[in-house]
Motif scaffolding. Structure first.
Motif, mmCIF file in Angstrom:
data_model
loop_
_atom_site.group_PDB
_atom_site.id
_atom_site.type_symbol
_atom_site.label_atom_id
_atom_site.label_comp_id
_atom_site.label_asym_id
_atom_site.label_seq_id
_atom_site.Cartn_x
_atom_site.Cartn_y
_atom_site.Cartn_z
ATOM 1 N N THR A 105 -5.237 -8.034 3.840
ATOM 2 C CA THR A 105 -4.670 -6.744 4.222
ATOM 3 C C THR A 105 -4.449 -5.907 2.960
ATOM 4 O OG1 THR A 105 -2.370 -7.421 3.980
ATOM 5 C CG2 THR A 105 -3.413 -7.829 6.133
ATOM 6 N N THR A 106 -4.122 -4.654 3.166
ATOM 7 C CA THR A 106 -3.817 -3.779 2.034
ATOM 8 C C THR A 106 -2.662 -4.337 1.220
ATOM 9 O OG1 THR A 106 -4.602 -1.854 3.253
ATOM 10 C CG2 THR A 106 -3.151 -1.423 1.389
ATOM 11 N N HIS A 107 -1.591 -4.751 1.886
ATOM 12 C CA HIS A 107 -0.422 -5.274 1.169
ATOM 13 C C HIS A 107 -0.730 -6.578 0.442
ATOM 14 C CE1 HIS A 107 1.746 -2.224 3.432
ATOM 15 N NE2 HIS A 107 2.686 -2.362 2.521
ATOM 16 N N GLU A 108 -1.487 -7.472 1.073
ATOM 17 C CA GLU A 108 -1.855 -8.729 0.420
ATOM 18 C C GLU A 108 -2.707 -8.475 -0.821
ATOM 19 O OE1 GLU A 108 -2.105 -11.708 4.291
ATOM 20 O OE2 GLU A 108 -3.822 -10.446 3.788
ATOM 21 N N THR A 109 -3.666 -7.555 -0.693
ATOM 22 C CA THR A 109 -4.539 -7.233 -1.817
ATOM 23 C C THR A 109 -3.738 -6.623 -2.957
ATOM 24 O OG1 THR A 109 -6.373 -6.860 -0.286
ATOM 25 C CG2 THR A 109 -6.621 -5.989 -2.523
ATOM 26 N N ALA A 110 -2.887 -5.671 -2.636
ATOM 27 C CA ALA A 110 -2.068 -5.021 -3.668
ATOM 28 C C ALA A 110 -1.213 -6.052 -4.401
ATOM 29 C CB ALA A 110 -1.188 -3.941 -3.040
ATOM 30 N N PHE A 111 -0.602 -6.958 -3.667
ATOM 31 C CA PHE A 111 0.226 -7.995 -4.285
ATOM 32 C C PHE A 111 -0.604 -8.845 -5.252
ATOM 33 C CE2 PHE A 111 1.896 -12.343 -4.291
ATOM 34 C CZ PHE A 111 3.179 -12.113 -4.764
ATOM 35 N N ARG A 112 -1.779 -9.257 -4.803
ATOM 36 C CA ARG A 112 -2.621 -10.123 -5.638
ATOM 37 C C ARG A 112 -3.197 -9.395 -6.853
ATOM 38 N NH1 ARG A 112 -5.585 -14.550 -1.893
ATOM 39 N NH2 ARG A 112 -3.796 -15.025 -0.591
ATOM 40 N N LEU A 113 -3.381 -8.065 -6.725
ATOM 41 C CA LEU A 113 -3.892 -7.286 -7.854
ATOM 42 C C LEU A 113 -2.776 -6.770 -8.751
ATOM 43 C CD1 LEU A 113 -6.726 -5.177 -6.167
ATOM 44 C CD2 LEU A 113 -6.896 -7.380 -7.342
ATOM 45 N N ARG A 114 -1.532 -7.028 -8.329
ATOM 46 C CA ARG A 114 -0.348 -6.603 -9.091
ATOM 47 C C ARG A 114 -0.265 -5.085 -9.233
ATOM 48 N NH1 ARG A 114 -2.104 -11.135 -12.960
ATOM 49 N NH2 ARG A 114 -1.270 -12.947 -11.911
ATOM 50 N N ILE A 115 -0.553 -4.418 -8.104
ATOM 51 C CA ILE A 115 -0.421 -2.967 -8.032
ATOM 52 C C ILE A 115 0.351 -2.642 -6.759
ATOM 53 C CG2 ILE A 115 -2.546 -2.491 -9.315
ATOM 54 C CD1 ILE A 115 -3.854 -1.925 -6.550
ATOM 55 N N SER A 116 0.735 -1.397 -6.598
ATOM 56 C CA SER A 116 1.447 -1.010 -5.383
ATOM 57 C C SER A 116 0.448 -0.749 -4.250
ATOM 58 C CB SER A 116 2.277 0.248 -5.632
ATOM 59 O OG SER A 116 1.431 1.373 -5.733
ATOM 60 N N PRO A 117 0.888 -0.954 -3.008
ATOM 61 C CA PRO A 117 0.025 -0.609 -1.877
ATOM 62 C C PRO A 117 -0.374 0.869 -1.894
ATOM 63 C CG PRO A 117 1.843 -1.978 -1.143
ATOM 64 C CD PRO A 117 2.125 -1.608 -2.573
ATOM 65 N N THR A 118 0.501 1.718 -2.417
ATOM 66 C CA THR A 118 0.193 3.148 -2.511
ATOM 67 C C THR A 118 -0.981 3.384 -3.454
ATOM 68 O OG1 THR A 118 2.506 3.684 -2.100
ATOM 69 C CG2 THR A 118 1.153 5.408 -3.089
ATOM 70 N N THR A 119 -0.995 2.689 -4.583
ATOM 71 C CA THR A 119 -2.101 2.819 -5.534
ATOM 72 C C THR A 119 -3.400 2.325 -4.915
ATOM 73 O OG1 THR A 119 -0.627 2.624 -7.434
ATOM 74 C CG2 THR A 119 -2.952 2.093 -7.812
ATOM 75 N N LEU A 120 -3.340 1.207 -4.209
ATOM 76 C CA LEU A 120 -4.530 0.679 -3.547
ATOM 77 C C LEU A 120 -5.062 1.670 -2.522
ATOM 78 C CD1 LEU A 120 -6.584 -1.531 -3.064
ATOM 79 C CD2 LEU A 120 -4.944 -2.632 -1.534
ATOM 80 N N ALA A 121 -4.176 2.217 -1.697
ATOM 81 C CA ALA A 121 -4.591 3.195 -0.696
ATOM 82 C C ALA A 121 -5.197 4.428 -1.359
ATOM 83 C CB ALA A 121 -3.404 3.586 0.182
#
Length: 76
Positions: A20-36
């Motif tokens: 998910t977006t949140h899982e990916t952001a956590f694993r990449l050590r970025i915020s979900p907002t940055t990922l989006a």
């Protein structure tokens, strides 16, 4: 400088990983907002993009110079 990490490549990488977006952001050590932001074509600082690419590589996804996301067939 042109970004290697396009929105399409980031979405494709996330889909390849089944995250998910949140899982990916956590694993990449970025915020979900940055990922989006990246997934919707926004730009991020070069160091943030480098961190995202390094994180994807840790997870087994390479972003090629052509901008396509591919699962690595064998660990590095």
């Amino acid at each position: 400088m042109t970004s290697r990490l396009t929105g399409a490549a980031m979405r494709s990488a996330r889909d390849l990983l089944g995250l998910t977006t949140h899982e990916t952001a956590f694993r990449l050590r970025i915020s979900p907002t940055t990922l989006a932001k990246v997934e919707h074509g926004g730009r991020v600082l070069p160091q943030t993009e480098a961190r995202m690419i390094a994180g994807l590589e840790r997870l087994g996804v390479d972003i090629g110079e052509d901008g396509l996301a591919r699962l690595r067939s064998s660990p590095r």
